[in-house]
Scaffold this active site. Structure first.
Site, PDB file in Angstrom:
ATOM      1  N   ASP A 169     -19.600 -23.518  19.718  1.00 13.25           N
ATOM      2  CA  ASP A 169     -19.572 -22.423  20.216  1.00 13.25           C
ATOM      3  C   ASP A 169     -20.590 -22.264  21.551  1.00 13.25           C
ATOM      4  O   ASP A 169     -20.443 -21.733  22.314  1.00 13.25           O
ATOM      5  CB  ASP A 169     -19.574 -21.317  19.322  1.00 13.25           C
ATOM      6  N   VAL A 170     -21.941 -22.517  20.888  1.00 16.57           N
ATOM      7  CA  VAL A 170     -22.985 -22.280  21.707  1.00 16.57           C
ATOM      8  C   VAL A 170     -22.683 -23.264  23.018  1.00 16.57           C
ATOM      9  O   VAL A 170     -23.083 -22.839  24.148  1.00 16.57           O
ATOM     10  CB  VAL A 170     -24.313 -22.645  20.854  1.00 16.57           C
TER      11      VAL A 170
END
Length: 371
Positions: A169-170
């Protein structure tokens, strides 16, 4: 001092992590980020607790939502959809991470919005793209599993393990941010807007870098190696008298420095360890010899000794120790944000002419809803 993205307005429909991380970064650089949230519920991560900070905010939500305004709108209500469309006419960027097709059903897809604002930058973050994987849920754990990351992560073969943070996600948030900034630069030159797409799976496959390349270039399917590196040795963690230490010895010079500091200078001339390729081939033997010496003293002792002679080494810190370590090095890793009693992790990018801004704490649900 004017921020780099001062004057840029972002309409943010994203929730959870990838999209909010990207839009928080845009906000840090000066953009006006308007977070569109569901009535009564808002972003899912508002409920992802414990833990909660001293202001009662879920720390998960707190981590990626500073420098934003919160506007509550019901996207199933025609009046609220009309309000969104009016907002878009005054915006520069739209970010969303709904399942593919959702925004189109609401009348808020890229084709519909660019009719209102031809120079709009529209960024969509999906789990598995807009085609065959459109219906698949884009959760980080699932992507780590099906995208190969868990197959190379874990203590030993047969024990695939997720990374300890939602790293995909990051990374997707950072790739979305990059795409948005590139699109803004293109618009500055040409006046043209465009659609920016990225997916968690494509980002993960790209981020596998050397591991992906070993498969594509040499038909080698990587496997779990614990903390070892497939192509460098010694490049892993070793036990000491009290706790593990990481050694990242990347070349022959560093290897000679390592064995010299450990009092094992004869290993530099050992034909099994003369080159990196040989050390990789004989990594089990090398590990046993190094660990026997490292076990005589503690990790902090070896960190001081090895660092002083230029060997990349470090103890295995917990998160609290990691922040203390950054502080010791003079890295300002935390920042006070107006409106919050809880410190936050500082933006890791330093700009000499247009520094990042910390204008406001993560907003309460509906904090900026008109009326």
């Amino acid at each position: 001092m004017t921020a780099a993205l001062d004057g840029i307005t972002v309409i943010d429909f994203s929730r959870v992590l990838a999209g909010p991380y990207a839009t928080m970064m845009l906000g840090d650089f000066g953009a006006d980020v308007i977070k569109i949230e569901r009535p009564g519920v808002g972003d899912d991560t508002r409920e992802w607790g414990p833990p909660y900070d001293c202001d009662g905010v879920a720390t998960y939500f707190n981590s990626v939502n500073r420098n934003k305004r919160s506007v509550v709108l019901d996207l199933t209500d025609p009046g609220d959809v009309a309000a969104v469309r009016e907002m878009v006419t005054r915006a520069d960027v739209v970010v969303e991470n709904f399942r593919p097709g959702t925004m189109e059903k609401l009348g808020l897809g890229y084709d519909a919005l660019r009719e209102l604002k031809p120079d709009l930058i529209y960024c969509a973050i999906t789990g598995f793209g807009r085609d065959g994987g459109a219906a698949l849920p884009g959760y980080d754990l699932l992507v780590q599993a099906v995208g190969g990351l868990m197959s190379i992560t874990g203590p030993q073969p047969g024990h695939p393990t997720k990374v300890g943070v939602a790293v995909v996600d990051v990374l997707a948030g950072m790739h979305a941010l990059t795409g948005i900034l590139v699109a803004l630069a293109h618009r500055d030159r040409t006046g043209e807007g465009q659609r920016v797409d990225t997916s968690l799976l494509s980002v993960l496959l790209s981020s596998l870098v050397n591991q992906a390349s070993s498969f594509l270039g040499a038909a080698t399917v990587p496997t779990i190696m614990g903390n070892r590196h497939p192509s460098i040795s010694p490049y892993e963690t070793f036990e000491t008298a009290d706790r593990p230490i990481a050694l990242a010895v990347g070349n022959d010079k560093q290897f000679r420095l390592l064995v010299g500091a450990l009092g094992l200078t004869e290993l530099a001339e050992d034909p099994r360890f003369a080159t990196n390729a040989l050390r990789v081939h004989h990594s089990d033997e090398l590990r046993a010899l190094l660990e026997a010496e490292l076990a005589k003293r503690g990790a902090d002792h070896w960190y001081d000794i090895l660092t002083s002679v230029g060997v990349p080494a470090g103890p295995i810190n917990d998160v609290a120790e990691a922040f203390a370590f950054a502080d010791k090095l003079g890295i300002a890793a935390t920042v006070a944000v107006p409106g919050s009693r809880t410190p936050q992790v500082a933006n890791p990018i330093t700009l000499s002419a247009t520094p990042v801004e910390y204008r406001s704490a993560p907003p309460w649900l509906g904090q900026d809803t008109a009326g």
